[in-house]
Design a protein around this motif. Structure first.
Motif, PDB file in Angstrom:
ATOM      1  N   ALA A  22       0.444  -1.605   0.195  1.00 57.01           N
ATOM      2  CA  ALA A  22       0.100  -0.109  -0.079  1.00 57.01           C
ATOM      3  C   ALA A  22       0.938   0.899  -0.002  1.00 57.01           C
ATOM      4  O   ALA A  22      -0.232   2.343  -0.438  1.00 57.01           O
ATOM      5  CB  ALA A  22      -1.002   0.407   1.340  1.00 57.01           C
ATOM      6  N   ASP A  23       1.783   0.893   0.747  1.00 61.29           N
ATOM      7  CA  ASP A  23       2.832   2.878   1.066  1.00 61.29           C
ATOM      8  C   ASP A  23       3.963   2.471  -0.429  1.00 61.29           C
ATOM      9  O   ASP A  23       4.719   3.388  -0.600  1.00 61.29           O
ATOM     10  CB  ASP A  23       4.254   2.274   1.969  1.00 61.29           C
ATOM     11  N   VAL A  24       3.736   1.823  -1.646  1.00 59.70           N
ATOM     12  CA  VAL A  24       4.506   1.978  -2.764  1.00 59.70           C
ATOM     13  C   VAL A  24       3.781   2.893  -3.847  1.00 59.70           C
ATOM     14  O   VAL A  24       2.601   2.566  -3.635  1.00 59.70           O
ATOM     15  CB  VAL A  24       4.640   0.172  -3.791  1.00 59.70           C
ATOM     16  N   PHE A  25       4.364   3.157  -3.973  1.00 61.94           N
ATOM     17  CA  PHE A  25       4.145   4.571  -5.803  1.00 61.94           C
ATOM     18  C   PHE A  25       3.485   3.361  -6.759  1.00 61.94           C
ATOM     19  O   PHE A  25       3.864   2.683  -6.895  1.00 61.94           O
ATOM     20  CB  PHE A  25       4.668   5.391  -6.277  1.00 61.94           C
ATOM     21  N   GLY A  26       1.925   3.816  -6.756  1.00 62.75           N
ATOM     22  CA  GLY A  26       1.693   3.626  -8.080  1.00 62.75           C
ATOM     23  C   GLY A  26       0.378   2.211  -7.194  1.00 62.75           C
ATOM     24  O   GLY A  26      -0.240   1.348  -8.310  1.00 62.75           O
ATOM     25  N   ALA A  27       0.408   2.066  -6.168  1.00 61.21           N
ATOM     26  CA  ALA A  27       0.032   0.508  -5.746  1.00 61.21           C
ATOM     27  C   ALA A  27      -1.888   0.888  -6.116  1.00 61.21           C
ATOM     28  O   ALA A  27      -2.149   1.928  -6.158  1.00 61.21           O
ATOM     29  CB  ALA A  27      -0.369   1.268  -4.374  1.00 61.21           C
ATOM     30  N   ASP A  28      -2.109  -0.372  -6.472  1.00 62.25           N
ATOM     31  CA  ASP A  28      -3.674  -0.441  -6.772  1.00 62.25           C
ATOM     32  C   ASP A  28      -4.548  -0.516  -6.207  1.00 62.25           C
ATOM     33  O   ASP A  28      -4.751  -1.064  -4.936  1.00 62.25           O
ATOM     34  CB  ASP A  28      -3.190  -1.522  -7.663  1.00 62.25           C
ATOM     35  N   ASP A  30      -7.928   0.025  -5.415  1.00 63.84           N
ATOM     36  CA  ASP A  30      -8.733  -0.721  -5.328  1.00 63.84           C
ATOM     37  C   ASP A  30      -8.082  -2.202  -4.985  1.00 63.84           C
ATOM     38  O   ASP A  30      -9.581  -2.956  -3.872  1.00 63.84           O
ATOM     39  CB  ASP A  30      -9.592  -0.915  -6.729  1.00 63.84           C
ATOM     40  N   PHE A  31      -7.447  -3.037  -5.489  1.00 61.64           N
ATOM     41  CA  PHE A  31      -6.760  -3.888  -4.890  1.00 61.64           C
ATOM     42  C   PHE A  31      -7.239  -4.226  -3.528  1.00 61.64           C
ATOM     43  O   PHE A  31      -7.585  -5.122  -2.528  1.00 61.64           O
ATOM     44  CB  PHE A  31      -5.422  -4.398  -5.801  1.00 61.64           C
ATOM     45  N   ILE A  32      -5.708  -3.265  -2.952  1.00 64.70           N
ATOM     46  CA  ILE A  32      -6.169  -3.217  -1.743  1.00 64.70           C
ATOM     47  C   ILE A  32      -7.325  -3.118  -0.054  1.00 64.70           C
ATOM     48  O   ILE A  32      -7.533  -3.287   0.407  1.00 64.70           O
ATOM     49  CB  ILE A  32      -5.311  -1.686  -1.089  1.00 64.70           C
ATOM     50  N   GLU A  33      -8.109  -2.138  -1.212  1.00 67.10           N
ATOM     51  CA  GLU A  33      -9.373  -1.909  -0.504  1.00 67.10           C
ATOM     52  C   GLU A  33     -10.220  -3.111  -0.486  1.00 67.10           C
ATOM     53  O   GLU A  33     -11.363  -3.096   0.589  1.00 67.10           O
ATOM     54  CB  GLU A  33     -10.048  -1.022  -1.244  1.00 67.10           C
TER      55      GLU A  33
END
Length: 68
Positions: A22-28, A30-33
């Protein structure tokens, strides 16, 4: 080993990996949520010894409600 120890450890590891992602630039987002709550809901009961004897997660101070 207790029956749920491996499942508990694996799920906690996956939640940690998701937090790092989640802390990576450009993380998805919608996937995390979608995945975060699903992983958290799938946590089995913690293995014995994780919490002290007679630990009650609902026992604690009353927190003030948010001002409306």
């Amino acid at each position: 080993m207790c029956p749920n120890c491996e499942d508990f450890a694996r799920t906690v590891l996956l939640l940690g990996q998701l937090a790092l992602y989640a802390d990576v630039f450009g993380a998805d987002e919608d996937f995390i949520e979608a995945l975060g709550p699903s992983l958290a809901a799938s946590l089995p009961d913690p293995p014995p010894g994780v919490f002290p004897p007679r630990y009650d997660p609902d026992d604690g101070p009353d927190y003030p409600s948010a001002a409306s």
